[in-house]
Design an enzyme around this catalytic site. Sequence first.
Site, PDB file in Angstrom:
ATOM      1  N   ARG A 216      -0.309  -3.162   2.702  1.00 28.17           N
ATOM      2  CA  ARG A 216       1.153  -3.439   2.969  1.00 28.17           C
ATOM      3  C   ARG A 216       1.355  -3.125   4.262  1.00 28.17           C
ATOM      4  O   ARG A 216       1.872  -2.363   4.642  1.00 28.17           O
ATOM      5  CB  ARG A 216       1.987  -2.519   1.952  1.00 28.17           C
ATOM      6  CG  ARG A 216       2.185  -3.081   0.557  1.00 28.17           C
ATOM      7  CD  ARG A 216       2.822  -4.267   0.721  1.00 28.17           C
ATOM      8  NE  ARG A 216       4.224  -4.531   1.117  1.00 28.17           N
ATOM      9  CZ  ARG A 216       5.313  -4.226   0.563  1.00 28.17           C
ATOM     10  NH1 ARG A 216       5.250  -4.032  -0.808  1.00 28.17           N
ATOM     11  NH2 ARG A 216       6.699  -4.208   1.116  1.00 28.17           N
ATOM     12  N   GLU A 324       8.516 -15.127   3.593  1.00 28.85           N
ATOM     13  CA  GLU A 324       8.855 -14.237   2.364  1.00 28.85           C
ATOM     14  C   GLU A 324      10.375 -13.596   2.924  1.00 28.85           C
ATOM     15  O   GLU A 324      10.765 -13.726   4.027  1.00 28.85           O
ATOM     16  CB  GLU A 324       7.970 -13.194   2.343  1.00 28.85           C
ATOM     17  CG  GLU A 324       7.685 -12.416   3.339  1.00 28.85           C
ATOM     18  CD  GLU A 324       6.285 -11.594   3.039  1.00 28.85           C
ATOM     19  OE1 GLU A 324       6.301 -10.909   1.783  1.00 28.85           O
ATOM     20  OE2 GLU A 324       5.526 -11.183   3.972  1.00 28.85           O
TER      21      GLU A 324
END
Length: 384
Positions: A216, A324
């Site tokens: 992440r 995204e």
Amino acid sequence: MKEFIQVGTILYHKYLSKVKVEDINNDLIKVNAGTKGILEFPLRDFGKVIFIDKKHQNMKFDRTEDYLDFCRNEYKLKKEPQIFNSKLQEEKYIESNRFNKHIYNTMVDLCNFEDIKNNNINLEIIKGKIKMETKSANGNEAAEQISIFEPDKSKLIVDNKKEQEKIKEIIERRKIKHLIHFTRIENLSSILENGLMPISILFDKEICYIGNDRNRLDEMLDCISCSVTFPNYKLFFAFRLKEPSAKWVVIAISKDILFSTNNTAYFCSTNAAALIPKIRKEIYTKAERLEDMFCDNYTAKNGKIIQRRSLQIDDNYTTDPQAEILISGIIDYKYIDYIYFNNQDDVDYYRKTYDTYLLSKFNYKIDQKYFQPRKDYEFWKKEL
């Protein structure tokens, strides 16, 4: 690093609280997280989500080395008290070594977008918090500086409404109906029962899940990553290649989530990890950032300019397949419009292994399209 950390050291994780070091190597650190078992974290997480001292948990450093330097200086101050020749010299030293947030950054952090959307801005509380964080070396409050950055509450709300209207116009013009999120089939029952939860909340509620992206790099652990209209097939393919026996589902989320007062959307024209750690994330809530996701000309990593029209994709497809939208907080299950399975075997497996009742309350079907590359796959493969 080893001057601060060794096997047995207690560290403080932003979301897991105390963890105990079990092993260290050049790139990873293994910790015992109690009921969550042995977990691995990259060393670059230090100063971002893992800290040596509990008091550091509200701080954030761009680089691990910056954090270690801070720790060294802090340790030095504790071990070697300074001797000053005058009060003025002492005050100058204190001022030069204070660790304060910039007033403007503090204002943005305290007056967040959820508050603006909910018309829930208490300026007196905000000013009070800023005063606490902006005391000068001699203890006086920097009142004049605070007044410069005091926001106009009505303007913040009006500006946000204008942004929402612009976002709605883009959504309608491009005929965007859904955001897309893919996940392991093991996670589906929890999602249908509790909604889509970001990592930070899953940890907090101690809900078991199988994660995809361990690193992440966007550091947005309070957000859920979604694509527009079609999955990020490059990432999806990489995960499936890594674990070929795993089963997956693709979830179509209503566009209405973008206007939820309980969530904030961050629009990223490419992979969020390449953008958000470098620039303040609030910038990515703007309508112009959503428009950027459908840009006519895209600059690839190799410097080549890619023209959208050459891709021959639909208006509701992002130019970069890895673009995204990050959605903060829990995505309520009421926003789930469809659940897509790859084949009938996967449907039967889920029903037999996990659940039938919950699934029957949602729209689901088999659609292999969402498990395939985008139709411009060959172009991106060649160009990138």
